[in-house]
Motif scaffolding. Sequence first.
Motif, PDB file in Angstrom:
ATOM      1  N   GLY A  97     -30.124  25.460  26.847  1.00 12.65           N
ATOM      2  CA  GLY A  97     -31.457  25.717  27.358  1.00 12.65           C
ATOM      3  C   GLY A  97     -31.758  24.907  28.601  1.00 12.65           C
ATOM      4  O   GLY A  97     -30.974  24.045  29.016  1.00 12.65           O
ATOM      5  N   ALA A  98     -32.902  25.190  29.177  1.00 17.32           N
ATOM      6  CA  ALA A  98     -33.316  24.546  30.427  1.00 17.32           C
ATOM      7  C   ALA A  98     -34.095  23.270  30.145  1.00 17.32           C
ATOM      8  O   ALA A  98     -34.645  23.077  29.062  1.00 17.32           O
ATOM      9  N   ALA A  99     -34.147  22.381  31.127  1.00 17.08           N
ATOM     10  CA  ALA A  99     -34.931  21.145  31.043  1.00 17.08           C
ATOM     11  C   ALA A  99     -35.254  20.673  32.457  1.00 17.08           C
ATOM     12  O   ALA A  99     -34.627  21.105  33.432  1.00 17.08           O
ATOM     13  N   GLU A 100     -36.230  19.783  32.552  1.00 22.92           N
ATOM     14  CA  GLU A 100     -36.590  19.175  33.830  1.00 22.92           C
ATOM     15  C   GLU A 100     -37.097  17.759  33.581  1.00 22.92           C
ATOM     16  O   GLU A 100     -37.395  17.390  32.441  1.00 22.92           O
ATOM     17  N   ILE A 101     -37.162  16.949  34.634  1.00 24.75           N
ATOM     18  CA  ILE A 101     -37.773  15.626  34.550  1.00 24.75           C
ATOM     19  C   ILE A 101     -39.160  15.739  35.145  1.00 24.75           C
ATOM     20  O   ILE A 101     -39.329  16.099  36.308  1.00 24.75           O
ATOM     21  N   ARG A 102     -40.176  15.436  34.306  1.00 22.36           N
ATOM     22  CA  ARG A 102     -41.561  15.577  34.742  1.00 22.36           C
ATOM     23  C   ARG A 102     -42.374  14.415  34.205  1.00 22.36           C
ATOM     24  O   ARG A 102     -42.302  14.095  33.011  1.00 22.36           O
ATOM     25  N   ASP A 103     -43.144  13.775  35.081  1.00 23.00           N
ATOM     26  CA  ASP A 103     -43.971  12.618  34.700  1.00 23.00           C
ATOM     27  C   ASP A 103     -43.123  11.536  34.025  1.00 23.00           C
ATOM     28  O   ASP A 103     -43.526  10.952  33.010  1.00 23.00           O
ATOM     29  N   HIS A 104     -41.936  11.293  34.568  1.00 21.15           N
ATOM     30  CA  HIS A 104     -41.025  10.248  34.103  1.00 21.15           C
ATOM     31  C   HIS A 104     -40.543  10.493  32.669  1.00 21.15           C
ATOM     32  O   HIS A 104     -40.233   9.557  31.941  1.00 21.15           O
ATOM     33  N   LYS A 105     -40.449  11.760  32.277  1.00 22.41           N
ATOM     34  CA  LYS A 105     -39.917  12.121  30.971  1.00 22.41           C
ATOM     35  C   LYS A 105     -38.977  13.310  31.111  1.00 22.41           C
ATOM     36  O   LYS A 105     -39.156  14.161  31.984  1.00 22.41           O
ATOM     37  N   PHE A 106     -37.979  13.347  30.241  1.00 26.15           N
ATOM     38  CA  PHE A 106     -37.051  14.470  30.179  1.00 26.15           C
ATOM     39  C   PHE A 106     -37.709  15.543  29.319  1.00 26.15           C
ATOM     40  O   PHE A 106     -37.922  15.352  28.123  1.00 26.15           O
ATOM     41  N   VAL A 107     -38.047  16.676  29.920  1.00 24.57           N
ATOM     42  CA  VAL A 107     -38.853  17.694  29.241  1.00 24.57           C
ATOM     43  C   VAL A 107     -38.052  18.983  29.094  1.00 24.57           C
ATOM     44  O   VAL A 107     -37.747  19.650  30.088  1.00 24.57           O
ATOM     45  N   PRO A 108     -37.700  19.376  27.861  1.00 28.00           N
ATOM     46  CA  PRO A 108     -36.991  20.641  27.658  1.00 28.00           C
ATOM     47  C   PRO A 108     -37.949  21.812  27.693  1.00 28.00           C
ATOM     48  O   PRO A 108     -39.149  21.671  27.453  1.00 28.00           O
ATOM     49  N   SER A 109     -37.430  22.977  27.982  1.00 32.04           N
ATOM     50  CA  SER A 109     -38.246  24.184  27.939  1.00 32.04           C
ATOM     51  C   SER A 109     -38.570  24.519  26.487  1.00 32.04           C
ATOM     52  O   SER A 109     -37.705  24.446  25.623  1.00 32.04           O
ATOM     53  N   PRO A 110     -39.810  24.886  26.186  1.00 23.39           N
ATOM     54  CA  PRO A 110     -40.154  25.212  24.800  1.00 23.39           C
ATOM     55  C   PRO A 110     -39.577  26.538  24.320  1.00 23.39           C
ATOM     56  O   PRO A 110     -39.509  26.791  23.126  1.00 23.39           O
ATOM     57  N   ALA A 111     -39.153  27.381  25.235  1.00 26.37           N
ATOM     58  CA  ALA A 111     -38.563  28.669  24.874  1.00 26.37           C
ATOM     59  C   ALA A 111     -37.101  28.695  25.312  1.00 26.37           C
ATOM     60  O   ALA A 111     -36.587  27.733  25.868  1.00 26.37           O
ATOM     61  N   ARG A 112     -36.439  29.799  25.035  1.00 23.45           N
ATOM     62  CA  ARG A 112     -35.028  29.910  25.409  1.00 23.45           C
ATOM     63  C   ARG A 112     -34.889  30.337  26.868  1.00 23.45           C
ATOM     64  O   ARG A 112     -34.178  31.283  27.202  1.00 23.45           O
ATOM     65  N   ASP A 113     -35.600  29.659  27.736  1.00 26.36           N
ATOM     66  CA  ASP A 113     -35.509  29.964  29.162  1.00 26.36           C
ATOM     67  C   ASP A 113     -34.181  29.471  29.709  1.00 26.36           C
ATOM     68  O   ASP A 113     -33.741  28.368  29.393  1.00 26.36           O
ATOM     69  N   ALA A 114     -33.560  30.261  30.543  1.00 22.70           N
ATOM     70  CA  ALA A 114     -32.304  29.854  31.165  1.00 22.70           C
ATOM     71  C   ALA A 114     -32.580  29.328  32.566  1.00 22.70           C
ATOM     72  O   ALA A 114     -33.450  29.822  33.274  1.00 22.70           O
ATOM     73  N   ASN A 115     -31.853  28.281  32.947  1.00 19.71           N
ATOM     74  CA  ASN A 115     -31.799  27.868  34.340  1.00 19.71           C
ATOM     75  C   ASN A 115     -30.339  27.956  34.785  1.00 19.71           C
ATOM     76  O   ASN A 115     -29.480  28.438  34.036  1.00 19.71           O
ATOM     77  N   GLU A 116     -30.062  27.505  35.973  1.00 22.07           N
ATOM     78  CA  GLU A 116     -28.703  27.638  36.495  1.00 22.07           C
ATOM     79  C   GLU A 116     -27.697  26.919  35.616  1.00 22.07           C
ATOM     80  O   GLU A 116     -26.638  27.457  35.288  1.00 22.07           O
ATOM     81  N   LEU A 117     -28.019  25.689  35.188  1.00 21.05           N
ATOM     82  CA  LEU A 117     -27.093  24.919  34.361  1.00 21.05           C
ATOM     83  C   LEU A 117     -26.838  25.586  33.020  1.00 21.05           C
ATOM     84  O   LEU A 117     -25.684  25.713  32.587  1.00 21.05           O
ATOM     85  N   SER A 118     -27.890  26.031  32.340  1.00 19.09           N
ATOM     86  CA  SER A 118     -27.677  26.627  31.021  1.00 19.09           C
ATOM     87  C   SER A 118     -26.840  27.901  31.095  1.00 19.09           C
ATOM     88  O   SER A 118     -26.155  28.261  30.129  1.00 19.09           O
ATOM     89  N   SER A 119     -26.861  28.592  32.250  1.00 22.51           N
ATOM     90  CA  SER A 119     -26.029  29.792  32.401  1.00 22.51           C
ATOM     91  C   SER A 119     -24.554  29.448  32.528  1.00 22.51           C
ATOM     92  O   SER A 119     -23.695  30.327  32.381  1.00 22.51           O
ATOM     93  N   TRP A 120     -24.247  28.169  32.810  1.00 23.78           N
ATOM     94  CA  TRP A 120     -22.847  27.746  32.917  1.00 23.78           C
ATOM     95  C   TRP A 120     -22.280  27.254  31.583  1.00 23.78           C
ATOM     96  O   TRP A 120     -21.100  26.955  31.487  1.00 23.78           O
ATOM     97  N   VAL A 121     -23.138  27.108  30.562  1.00 21.75           N
ATOM     98  CA  VAL A 121     -22.726  26.513  29.285  1.00 21.75           C
ATOM     99  C   VAL A 121     -22.413  27.601  28.268  1.00 21.75           C
ATOM    100  O   VAL A 121     -23.211  28.531  28.066  1.00 21.75           O
ATOM    101  N   SER A 122     -21.267  27.485  27.616  1.00 26.78           N
ATOM    102  CA  SER A 122     -20.918  28.373  26.508  1.00 26.78           C
ATOM    103  C   SER A 122     -20.586  27.521  25.288  1.00 26.78           C
ATOM    104  O   SER A 122     -20.057  26.414  25.411  1.00 26.78           O
ATOM    105  N   ILE A 123     -20.897  28.033  24.095  1.00 29.02           N
ATOM    106  CA  ILE A 123     -20.678  27.314  22.838  1.00 29.02           C
ATOM    107  C   ILE A 123     -19.834  28.199  21.931  1.00 29.02           C
ATOM    108  O   ILE A 123     -20.063  29.424  21.852  1.00 29.02           O
TER     109      ILE A 123
END
Length: 353
Positions: A97-123
């Motif tokens: 899933g996607a995440a960002e750094i906001r207000d000095h915290k690591f904040v994951p997306s609450p939904a299954r939103d994809a960003n560029e990095l998550s599209s590169w990950v396979s499990i």
Amino acid sequence: MAVRTMLLSSIGALTLLFSAISAPALAQSGSGGPDPSHHDSRGVIGIKLLEASANRRDDPRAYLYIVDHINPGTKISRRFEIENTSSSPQRIAVYPGAAEIRDHKFVPSPARDANELSSWVSINRTELIAPPHSRIPLKATITIPRSATKGERYGAIFAEATSPSAAGSARSVQMVNRVGIRIYLDVGPGGDPPSDFQIDRLTPGRTADGMPVVQATVHNTGQRALDISGEMRLSEGPGGLRTGPFPAQLGTTLELNASAPVTVVLDERLPDGPWQVELLLESGRIHHTVNGTLLFPGKPASWGLPALIDSSWPWVLIIGLAAAFVIPLVLTLRLARRRRSRLARRSRSRVAR
């Protein structure tokens, strides 16, 4: 239609995103989630990274999160495991899933939103049934396309278990237990960019209820995001008192070129001082310590004078001032010596005539 609510796992809160079964000293709290040291008696799911990058074996942070640097056109893999601590089987979905750094915290997306990095990950397994009290090993692979641009990206690997809705209920509460492993991935040619930070302005104060507190300002001076943790010790207080360590407030993630406060709340029984203070902060294998002298204010909800920080800067300043005086003096003396030498040569030449 079921009403879905998010159950924040006691060992892996969504908004905190730390490796669920890792050392408590490195887990981060402070975003309103439950105490990570508390285990729900009903059982929960957890997630844990099992290996670090070969060039980060000395980095504690790399055993909690996927922290790496990769060149375009290459790939890495990491083993991790999911644990079911409950007494019943759990159906678990595993996905990036996607995440960002906001207000000095690591904040994951609450939904299954994809960003560029998550599209590169396979499990290797995206759905599984975890038996009661079991651990299941999995593998994630991150493949970087050749066209990837330079820069650091953020994401996570999530494990999510959803409770079944009550049969025959028109409106029921569906509990979701989601945990994750953070990903800090830098892409670009060459080696891993340097990481570093700087500490300044230790300021003593008191909270509204009178608790003594010290706040430091931390600057990210490197080229990678940082997770700041640490501790403070006090010594040479009234009557020779010593105390600590006190943990620094956790949950501070610093993006590139950012600054943020780090707070240490101390024991309410501490006298005002003065105190000798030592603050140690770290992010992975980067460690910095500052020492100083401070005096706590007597009134609640107030701040005292910044600590007198012990460092080599006064000596650097003295040496610099001395150099600014000595160098011109030396040059002046040399010029004067050359001038006297020229005058002496002219005098001898006239005598010879």
